[in-house]
Scaffold this motif. Structure first.
Motif, PDB file in Angstrom:
ATOM      1  N   PRO A  88       0.803  -1.004   0.197  1.00 34.68           N
ATOM      2  CA  PRO A  88      -0.041  -0.023  -0.078  1.00 34.68           C
ATOM      3  C   PRO A  88       0.833   1.206  -0.096  1.00 34.68           C
ATOM      4  CG  PRO A  88       0.166  -0.861   2.340  1.00 34.68           C
ATOM      5  CD  PRO A  88       0.868  -1.782   1.545  1.00 34.68           C
ATOM      6  N   ASP A  89       2.140   1.006  -0.048  1.00 31.66           N
ATOM      7  CA  ASP A  89       2.986   2.474   0.081  1.00 31.66           C
ATOM      8  C   ASP A  89       3.327   3.292  -1.030  1.00 31.66           C
ATOM      9  OD1 ASP A  89       3.501   1.548   2.702  1.00 31.66           O
ATOM     10  OD2 ASP A  89       5.581   1.803   2.642  1.00 31.66           O
ATOM     11  N   ALA A  90       3.350   2.796  -2.068  1.00 35.95           N
ATOM     12  CA  ALA A  90       3.147   3.443  -3.415  1.00 35.95           C
ATOM     13  C   ALA A  90       4.436   4.318  -3.961  1.00 35.95           C
ATOM     14  CB  ALA A  90       2.092   4.548  -3.574  1.00 35.95           C
ATOM     15  N   ALA A  91       5.299   4.530  -2.949  1.00 32.76           N
ATOM     16  CA  ALA A  91       6.539   5.226  -3.085  1.00 32.76           C
ATOM     17  C   ALA A  91       7.439   5.081  -1.697  1.00 32.76           C
ATOM     18  CB  ALA A  91       6.291   6.784  -3.303  1.00 32.76           C
ATOM     19  N   LEU A  92       8.744   4.982  -2.204  1.00 33.36           N
ATOM     20  CA  LEU A  92       9.940   5.363  -1.245  1.00 33.36           C
ATOM     21  C   LEU A  92      10.183   6.386  -1.207  1.00 33.36           C
ATOM     22  CD1 LEU A  92      11.667   3.200   0.643  1.00 33.36           C
ATOM     23  CD2 LEU A  92      13.393   3.596  -1.328  1.00 33.36           C
ATOM     24  N   ASP A  93      10.505   6.992   0.014  1.00 30.49           N
ATOM     25  CA  ASP A  93      10.698   8.425   0.413  1.00 30.49           C
ATOM     26  C   ASP A  93      12.334   8.757   0.236  1.00 30.49           C
ATOM     27  OD1 ASP A  93      11.474   7.273   2.722  1.00 30.49           O
ATOM     28  OD2 ASP A  93      10.701   8.682   3.753  1.00 30.49           O
ATOM     29  N   GLY A  94      12.921   8.282  -0.890  1.00 29.00           N
ATOM     30  CA  GLY A  94      14.074   8.661  -1.202  1.00 29.00           C
ATOM     31  C   GLY A  94      14.336  10.039  -1.479  1.00 29.00           C
ATOM     32  N   VAL A  95      15.582  10.448  -0.929  1.00 31.19           N
ATOM     33  CA  VAL A  95      15.966  12.054  -1.216  1.00 31.19           C
ATOM     34  C   VAL A  95      17.355  11.984  -1.842  1.00 31.19           C
ATOM     35  CG1 VAL A  95      14.206  12.927   0.349  1.00 31.19           C
ATOM     36  CG2 VAL A  95      16.592  12.422   1.198  1.00 31.19           C
ATOM     37  N   TYR A  96      17.766  13.348  -2.259  1.00 28.87           N
ATOM     38  CA  TYR A  96      18.942  13.373  -2.981  1.00 28.87           C
ATOM     39  C   TYR A  96      19.531  15.050  -2.420  1.00 28.87           C
ATOM     40  CZ  TYR A  96      22.474  13.707  -6.932  1.00 28.87           C
ATOM     41  OH  TYR A  96      23.206  13.978  -7.919  1.00 28.87           O
ATOM     42  N   LYS A  97      20.508  14.826  -1.153  1.00 28.16           N
ATOM     43  CA  LYS A  97      20.768  16.082  -0.773  1.00 28.16           C
ATOM     44  C   LYS A  97      22.554  16.661  -0.974  1.00 28.16           C
ATOM     45  CE  LYS A  97      16.631  16.718   0.966  1.00 28.16           C
ATOM     46  NZ  LYS A  97      15.928  17.899   0.593  1.00 28.16           N
ATOM     47  N   LEU A  98      22.492  17.673  -0.952  1.00 28.30           N
ATOM     48  CA  LEU A  98      23.811  18.262  -1.111  1.00 28.30           C
ATOM     49  C   LEU A  98      24.734  17.942   0.270  1.00 28.30           C
ATOM     50  CD1 LEU A  98      25.742  19.961  -3.214  1.00 28.30           C
ATOM     51  CD2 LEU A  98      25.126  22.022  -1.457  1.00 28.30           C
ATOM     52  N   SER A  99      25.921  17.651   0.071  1.00 27.16           N
ATOM     53  CA  SER A  99      26.825  17.202   1.410  1.00 27.16           C
ATOM     54  C   SER A  99      28.127  17.792   1.330  1.00 27.16           C
ATOM     55  CB  SER A  99      26.813  15.660   1.620  1.00 27.16           C
ATOM     56  OG  SER A  99      27.466  14.997   0.485  1.00 27.16           O
ATOM     57  N   MET A 100      28.373  18.267   0.009  1.00 32.73           N
ATOM     58  CA  MET A 100      29.732  18.951  -0.011  1.00 32.73           C
ATOM     59  C   MET A 100      29.570  19.767  -1.297  1.00 32.73           C
ATOM     60  SD  MET A 100      32.983  18.994   1.310  1.00 32.73           S
ATOM     61  CE  MET A 100      33.492  17.479   1.812  1.00 32.73           C
ATOM     62  N   ALA A 101      30.209  21.048  -1.210  1.00 33.55           N
ATOM     63  CA  ALA A 101      30.490  21.936  -2.251  1.00 33.55           C
ATOM     64  C   ALA A 101      31.694  22.755  -1.852  1.00 33.55           C
ATOM     65  CB  ALA A 101      29.131  22.987  -2.112  1.00 33.55           C
ATOM     66  N   ASN A 102      32.410  23.077  -3.053  1.00 32.50           N
ATOM     67  CA  ASN A 102      33.774  23.860  -2.904  1.00 32.50           C
ATOM     68  C   ASN A 102      34.696  23.211  -1.818  1.00 32.50           C
ATOM     69  OD1 ASN A 102      33.104  25.403  -5.273  1.00 32.50           O
ATOM     70  ND2 ASN A 102      31.998  26.751  -4.082  1.00 32.50           N
ATOM     71  N   GLY A 103      34.779  21.994  -1.726  1.00 31.41           N
ATOM     72  CA  GLY A 103      35.555  21.548  -0.504  1.00 31.41           C
ATOM     73  C   GLY A 103      35.128  21.569   0.809  1.00 31.41           C
ATOM     74  N   LYS A 104      33.777  22.158   0.933  1.00 30.76           N
ATOM     75  CA  LYS A 104      33.262  22.534   2.268  1.00 30.76           C
ATOM     76  C   LYS A 104      32.121  21.662   2.569  1.00 30.76           C
ATOM     77  CE  LYS A 104      34.518  27.322   1.864  1.00 30.76           C
ATOM     78  NZ  LYS A 104      33.979  28.838   2.268  1.00 30.76           N
ATOM     79  N   PRO A 105      31.940  20.937   3.818  1.00 29.48           N
ATOM     80  CA  PRO A 105      30.825  20.171   4.082  1.00 29.48           C
ATOM     81  C   PRO A 105      29.597  21.018   4.215  1.00 29.48           C
ATOM     82  CG  PRO A 105      32.610  20.320   5.932  1.00 29.48           C
ATOM     83  CD  PRO A 105      33.016  21.094   4.898  1.00 29.48           C
TER      84      PRO A 105
END
Length: 476
Positions: free
Chosen positions: A326-343
């Motif tokens: 009954p779930d229809a979707a997994l709540d997977g996400v895609y999130k920024l963790s590093m930019a320009n060498g900075k966390p």
């Protein structure tokens, strides 16, 4: 040539509009070559269960190799957007040249831990987000459903019958994911060809109804299809008509040197009918004829059928499987963790939605018997920590000194080129079954499963705390 959805799957237009809008801004501010990293993870187990089977990686990697804009795509963007010509010419040459780290497809996975890390420039890492989420979320949801069904099937043969009820071309991914989770065949002929698995099928009610009588329909079908012949016995009356006629044909097939493979039940009280059919078949010396069932099956119905002692050999499962009901979707996400060498982290008033910053590795710990104990999310430059900390409750920790740990994130693509050999789906399925066997039963039960422990290293915990404090100081 008329364009259809199927012909455009490899197009880099297979994304959300805001990805392109952000890419346009990055390019015009000369930020498009800045290096970043994104993590793919999910927040909640599907089906109120205790695990998820990671699926879809092979399809994602294949897509990334072909992810580009055609001349027709660029012309369409020129006509329908306000993107400037310089940006569109840049996009005309776009190819994904990033690096991808991932857990192995078929891995048993848990919430909040990175399953995939994408590193590259701002444009390429952002543009692939939608397609990656689309493939991995759906595939992992269906593979998990399939694995749950396999857990209660008691060795029964499982076949995926869901193409006609799937969400469009998602039926192809559903077939692949079902095999990952433990099914061994499919009714989807194209899926069988593409993924190298057996295509199976029985007979429809319409075939039988097209004849003036059921027995002739059975005889004609068996004559032309003597190998792996399964007869559908519930078109008119399962026990008074369908089964007796199937028995007649089975004995005629014996005289011709063939054997009826099975009878299929597609309606009614499946447990009762299966017991009655088995009793009658055995009394007629047809002990080899298998009982096949279908009709709105899921893990709970399969379990119930066996709990009632139903002698079922083969299950054809469609709608509930391929729709992830009954779930229809997994709540997977895609999130920024590093930019320009900075966390970097995404801040939230809810600590559970505050992301984990930096480049990370996931370690899995085993006990002496090889069973899974816990997972640790640590910074990439760390070795497996001896103690993991609860990600949200600072007073809770778990010592793991002396346990065997293995890193789960491995490079699978470097500079846009595969660094691993594509794995056939049947091998992925074998790996998934092997890994699931190392998860003890309390995590696999359907009612109130144990929550598998996923912790963070002290160094990662402190980094997140430091960044949260820094950002909170800058808010009103």
């Amino acid at each position: 040539m008329q364009h259809t959805f199927a012909t455009n799957l490899a197009s880099a237009l297979y994304t959300d509009m805001y990805q392109l809008s952000m890419a346009h801004a990055h390019y015009n501010y000369n930020r498009h070559n800045e290096q970043v990293a994104f993590d793919y993870f999910y927040r909640k187990q599907p089906y109120n269960g205790g695990f998820t089977i990671f699926s879809g990686l092979g399809e994602v990697l294949a897509l990334l190799q072909e992810f580009k804009f055609s001349s027709d795509d660029i012309d369409w963007l020129h006509k329908t957007t306000n993107f400037n010509d310089e940006f569109l010419e840049f996009m005309r040459e776009f190819r994904f040249k990033g690096t991808v780290y991932s857990m192995r497809e078929g891995e048993v996975v848990f919430p909040q831990e990175p399953l995939v890390r994408v590193q590259g420039n701002l444009v390429e890492a952002q543009l692939v987000e939608t397609a990656l989420l689309n493939y991995l979320n759906y595939s992992s949801l269906i593979a998990t459903k399939a694995a749950r069904i396999k857990l209660v099937a008691r060795g029964g043969i499982l076949s995926e019958f869901g193409l006609r009820r799937a969400q469009g071309l998602g039926g192809m991914l559903a077939t692949r994911a079902a095999i990952t989770g433990g099914f061994t065949s499919t009714s989807n002929v194209l899926g069988a060809k593409v993924y190298g698995v057996p295509a199976v099928g029985t007979i429809a009610h319409a075939y039988i109804q097209s004849y003036d009588d059921e027995l002739t329909a059975f005889r004609d079908f068996a004559k032309i299809n003597p190998i792996n012949c399964v007869l559908l016995v519930d078109t008119y009356d399962t026990l008074k008509s369908g089964l007796p006629n199937a028995i007649t044909v089975a004995k005629e097939m014996e005289q011709q040197g063939h054997k009826l493979m099975g009878v299929r039940l597609d309606s009614g009280d499946l447990a009762y009918l299966a017991k009655q059919a088995r009793q009658v078949l055995d009394a007629e010396g047809l002990t080899y004829v298998k009982i096949v069932v279908s009709n709105q099956l899921d893990e709970y119905i399969v379990k119930s059928l066996f709990d009632q002692g139903a002698p079922i050999d083969i299950f054809g499962i469609g709608t509930s499987l391929v729709t992830g009901k009954p779930d229809a979707a997994l709540d997977g996400v895609y999130k920024l963790s590093m930019a320009n060498g900075k966390p970097r982290l995404k801040l939230s008033e809810n600590i559970k939605k505050t992301t984990l910053p930096g480049l990370k590795q996931v370690y899995r710990y085993h006990d002496a018997a090889g069973n899974f104990i816990a997972d640790a999310v640590a910074l990439e430059d760390e070795t497996a920590p001896d103690t993991i900390h609860h990600p949200y409750e600072p007073d809770k920790n778990l010592p793991l000194t002396g346990c065997t740990a293995e890193p789960l994130l491995q490079p699978v693509m470097q500079n846009g080129e595969l660094t691993v050999t594509p794995t056939p789906i049947l091998e992925v399925a074998q790996y998934a079954a092997k890994r699931l066997s190392k998860l003890t039963d309390e995590y696999k039960r359907f009612e109130n499963p144990h929550i598998y422990k996923v912790g963070v290293s002290k160094k990662l915990y402190d980094l997140r705390t430091e960044l949260r404090s820094k950002h909170k100081k800058n808010t009103f």
